[in-house]
Design an enzyme around this catalytic site. Structure first.
Site, short mmCIF file in Angstrom:
data_model
loop_
_atom_site.label_atom_id
_atom_site.label_comp_id
_atom_site.label_asym_id
_atom_site.label_seq_id
_atom_site.Cartn_x
_atom_site.Cartn_y
_atom_site.Cartn_z
NE ARG A 3 -3.65 -2.10 1.92
CZ ARG A 3 -4.49 -2.52 2.43
NH1 ARG A 3 -4.13 -2.67 3.75
NH2 ARG A 3 -5.42 -4.06 2.25
CG PHE A 58 -3.98 -3.08 -7.86
CD1 PHE A 58 -3.58 -1.83 -7.26
CD2 PHE A 58 -3.68 -3.30 -8.99
CE1 PHE A 58 -2.40 -0.18 -8.41
CE2 PHE A 58 -2.38 -2.71 -9.84
CZ PHE A 58 -2.11 -1.24 -9.16
CD GLU A 59 -1.04 -3.81 -3.48
OE1 GLU A 59 -0.15 -4.05 -4.46
OE2 GLU A 59 -0.43 -4.03 -2.69
N GLY A 60 -6.09 -3.70 -2.25
CA GLY A 60 -7.36 -3.10 -1.07
C GLY A 60 -7.80 -1.94 -1.67
#
Lengths: 600, 245
Positions: free
Chosen positions: A270, A408-410
């Site tokens: 993140r 993406f990445e949460g």
């Protein structure tokens, strides 16, 4: 950092309740000669190898070999091994240096995604959770790029809810292998990866486990390349595991530890993603300011128009805030790591723990960086006008490629909720005393307001007061929301979004101010005119957002006297002296136009 | 083989050029510096020659301490050590004297540099160093191979190419396509800090030319479009306004 001062130790999430001295933050102006050279190498690589081939790269079906070839070349330069320790043929650089690499490469469109997936979610699980044998076997090949890696977490029915994955692993009778069956999707680098980090449930386990799967184990097949809105050059496949036979020694970490691995690796991903969005934003600012100088309408360059200046200044100021905050957090992670190692902790564990300590900041930066980039890309297109909509001009790719970063990445929604969730958990565990400052705010609410009689006219004295008030606003509303909903707060996602917005803006605005304050101390006010402008401009934005988010939250759960009291409090805590922001923006924009770049 | 590569420290090709002190000084404010692009080709070829057949590459720069990041970059690209002659490089003759003074007893087999710098573009230093050392100087060298004590090289000349052969040592003023620019790799960057960078006092030398003043080219004027059928108007303007005919 001055050694004569008492060393300030930052703690994750504590920015909300304490003041950070400007001397304690790292600023990008402090890069060493060596770090600058590394950044230049990344830039040279993009200019020499990536930018001349952007269309070919994006035609991933037509040129499936191109991306792995580019990764090979970047591997020869050592760019894939920055975070890998020297004993595994990497370069063992500190966290902030790896952030710098991510930033510069971040301007590389799809290539940036391939590189970060390989070095981040592809390599780090083995680096941080692998056994010595696993590390020896895989890391040198990954650090040099001989093998490419991918990360298989998402499934058709499990995205944000990662633990709902259905992929299964069953131990063979001779207990020598796991047989893995399942389907994974959105697998970056899927088309050419040699290694897959795969999350699956062993037997009927409740939690995921992680495995290192080599393509050559057999039983690994995939669909065609996905058709995507952006990052078209990044190979994205569905990957199927059909009776894939994985040696038991390829289980990564312990059984049922997969979710933890996924979460911890994503923490790193993140903040690195934030670094990468900063690079992309800077690239767009350079293009847009150059275009604004060249494009003439009504007999003059469009850069001379206030409406365009407004955009360029906002683009620069938001990028400045993101950059200030990302490297502040990056340095906090490096410092925490050094402290933990000095305290006797194992280096690998310290790497993980130091990032975990600042997981709140990582989530904040993911949201702030990706939303800044989206804004910058959008206004970049607008600055280009009709040409912004042309696929022959650079904004088309910038705009399409930016969008995925909020997903993406949460997703940013997940990250916003995590921000508040983690903050409250830290408070409950006693790591963060939110209670005392929240009570103090309550007391302050019922006392006579401070009319700002203090005469401190030092630089940023007023701005610091504003920031301190913003923190109070955040504490007041989150405190009340927690009291109201208790454990059920997690069901009030809209309120969580509001609270996260307040927190994110506090962190970004404070980081910009601290960086500028430190710079002014070194170079003097005159040399930092634009940094001062950007910090003030950003603070005004932060106040606006906090005020709006705060109101929405208060309306959503408070009534009657409580509502009136809190609205009054919010008004008091989001007060800021008026400033001619138009002039401030014009000054910033003139600087950007002169430099034709984000260069301060 | 012992190779000396002389590098210049020049403003980046995209730098905005302006002057101060009544147009007598270059305004270096905010300017990024790089290794002279032609010198960078020379350095890349020198590193290739060393990698192919052994030896050492020393880089030399005549400049103040501000040039050290540029020198470190050359070390990161693959030079083994570096020398900085601590002086403001005032003119070509002064620089050539410094290089020659250092090189005369140092036993280099080959002295390479760019065919010219990209700030003052004098293109004279290689010839002067050759003269001062009594060695041949050739420019622009676009291909360079070494076999034993013999160098084989190619250069473009008016209307064609010439291929030359000569004995070492000599001075080569280089340009592309002698080699491709090298991007410093991580290992190079990390080892650059531990490589030797020796600072030498300048030898007694005086400049041959003194700079009087700089002048920027006049700003591009407005363009007048004249209809293709209106030749008379064009001639009139060229005569009376542009005063070129």
């Amino acid at each position: 950092m001055s050694t004569t001062e008492k060393k300030f130790t930052a703690k994750g999430g504590a920015f909300l309740i304490e003041e950070t001295p400007a001397q304690a933050v790292f600023t990008p102006e402090e890069w060493t000669e060596e770090q600058k050279m590394i950044a230049q190498t990344c830039k040279d690589f993009l200019e020499q190898e990536v930018y001349p081939k952007l269309d070919e790269i994006d035609d991933v079906k037509g040129n499936p070999e191109l991306m792995p070839q580019l990764l090979d070349k970047s591997g020869e330069l050592g760019l894939l091994g920055t975070s890998v320790p020297e004993e595994y043929e990497g370069f063992g650089m500190n966290f902030n240096t790896s952030m710098l690499v991510a930033e510069v490469i971040g301007a590389g469109y799809s290539f940036a995604v391939a590189l970060s997936a390989h070095t981040g979610i592809g390599t780090l699980p083995i680096l941080y959770y692998g056994t010595e044998d696993q590390k020896k076997k895989y890391l040198p090949k990954l650090a040099t790029g001989e093998w490419k890696a991918s990360y298989c977490l998402t499934e058709p029915d499990s995205g944000s809810d990662a633990n709902a994955a259905k992929t299964k692993a069953v131990l063979t009778e001779d207990k020598k292998h796991y047989i893995i069956n399942g389907q994974k999707m959105w697998i970056t680098n899927g088309g050419f990866a040699d290694i897959f980090i795969v999350f699956a449930k062993i037997d009927d386990d409740k939690n995921l486990s992680a495995f290192i799967i080599e393509k050559d184990f057999g039983g690994v097949t995939m669909n065609e390349e996905e058709k995507k809105m952006g990052i078209k050059g990044s190979s994205t496949r569905q990957v199927f595991f059909n009776d894939c036979k994985v040696p038991v020694e390829n289980l990564l970490s312990e059984r049922e530890n997969g979710f933890k691995i996924a979460v911890n690796i994503l923490n790193i991903g993140r903040i690195k993603l934030a670094a990468s969005t900063i690079g992309a934003s800077k690239g767009i600012i350079a293009n847009a300011s150059q275009y604004a100088n060249e494009r003439k309408q009504f007999g003059t360059s469009i850069g001379s128009f206030g409406a365009i200046k407004h955009k360029l200044a906002e683009m620069a100021a938001r990028t400045y805030a993101s950059e200030s905050a990302a490297y502040r957090a990056g340095q906090n992670i490096d410092d925490a790591y050094e402290d933990m190692v000095a305290g006797g902790m194992d280096k690998t564990e310290a790497k993980l723990k130091s990032v975990e300590e600042f997981a709140i900041e990582c989530a904040i930066m993911k949201v702030h960086g990706s939303e800044t980039l989206d804004y910058v890309a959008d206004e970049g297109v607008q600055t280009y006008g009709g040409m912004g909509f042309s696929a022959d001009a650079p904004m088309d790719r910038s705009y399409r490629d930016a969008r995925i970063n909020r997903i993406f990445e949460g997703t940013n929604e997940i990250n916003r909720m995590l921000t508040i969730d983690m903050l409250l958990k830290r408070a409950m565990k006693g790591k963060l005393d939110l209670m005392t400052p929240a009570m103090n705010v309550q007391k302050e609410l019922t006392s006579i307001p401070d009319f700002g009689s203090d005469e401190d006219d030092s630089l940023f004295a007023k701005e610091k007061k504003v920031l301190s008030n913003l923190k109070k606003a955040g504490l007041m509303i989150s405190g009340a929301a927690v009291q109201k909903f208790m454990q059920k707060l997690s069901h009030e996602q809209e309120i969580l979004m509001n609270l996260a917005d307040m927190l994110i803006e506090v962190y970004a605005a404070e980081s910009a101010l601290l960086r500028t304050e430190k710079l002014v101390g070194i170079k003097g006010e005159q040399a930092c005119e634009q940094q001062i402008n950007m910090s003030r401009l950003y603070l005004h934005r932060a106040v606006e957002i906090a005020n709006k988010a705060g109101k929405e939250a208060i309306f959503a759960f408070a009534e009657g006297d409580e509502q009136r009291m809190m609205l009054l409090g919010l008004k008091r805590f989001t007060k800021i002296d008026p400033m001619n922001l138009k002039d401030v923006r014009r000054s910033i924009a003139d600087h950007v136009l002169e430099k034709q770049a984000y260069e301060f | 083989m012992k190779i000396l590569v002389c590098i210049t420290h020049v403003p980046d090709t995209t730098a905005k050029i302006s002057f101060t002190d009544d147009n007598t000084k270059f305004n270096s404010d905010g300017v990024q510096y790089i290794i002279g692009p032609y010198d960078d080709y020379a350095l890349a070829r020198a590193v290739e020659l060393k990698e192919a057949s052994g030896g050492t590459v020393t880089v030399l720069n005549v400049g103040t301490s501000e040039t050290e990041p540029t020198i470190r970059k050359a070390l990161a690209i693959g030079a083994d050590d570096a020398i900085r002659i601590d002086a403001e490089p005032t003119d070509s003759y002064f620089v050539a004297e410094q290089i020659a003074n250092h090189a005369k007893d140092a036993g280099y087999d080959l002295i390479m540099m760019g065919r010219e710098s990209i700030d003052f573009n004098g293109g004279m230093v290689h010839g002067m160093v050759g003269e001062l050392l009594g060695l041949p100087a050739i420019s622009p060298v676009m291909k360079l191979d070494i076999e034993g004590q013999t160098a084989k090289l190619a250069r473009e000349i008016e209307g064609g190419k010439e291929y030359l052969e000569l004995d070492l040592p000599f001075i080569a003023g280089c340009q592309e396509p002698i080699a491709e620019w090298k991007i410093p790799n991580m290992r190079g960057i990390m080892s650059a800090r531990s490589k030797k960078l020796e600072v030498l006092a300048p030898s007694d030398a005086s400049e041959a030319v003194k700079l009087q003043q700089y002048e920027l080219p006049p700003a591009k004027g407005d363009v007048k479009m004249i209809d293709a059928d209106n030749v008379g108007e064009l001639v009139k303007l060229l005569k009376n306004e542009a005063k070129v005919i």
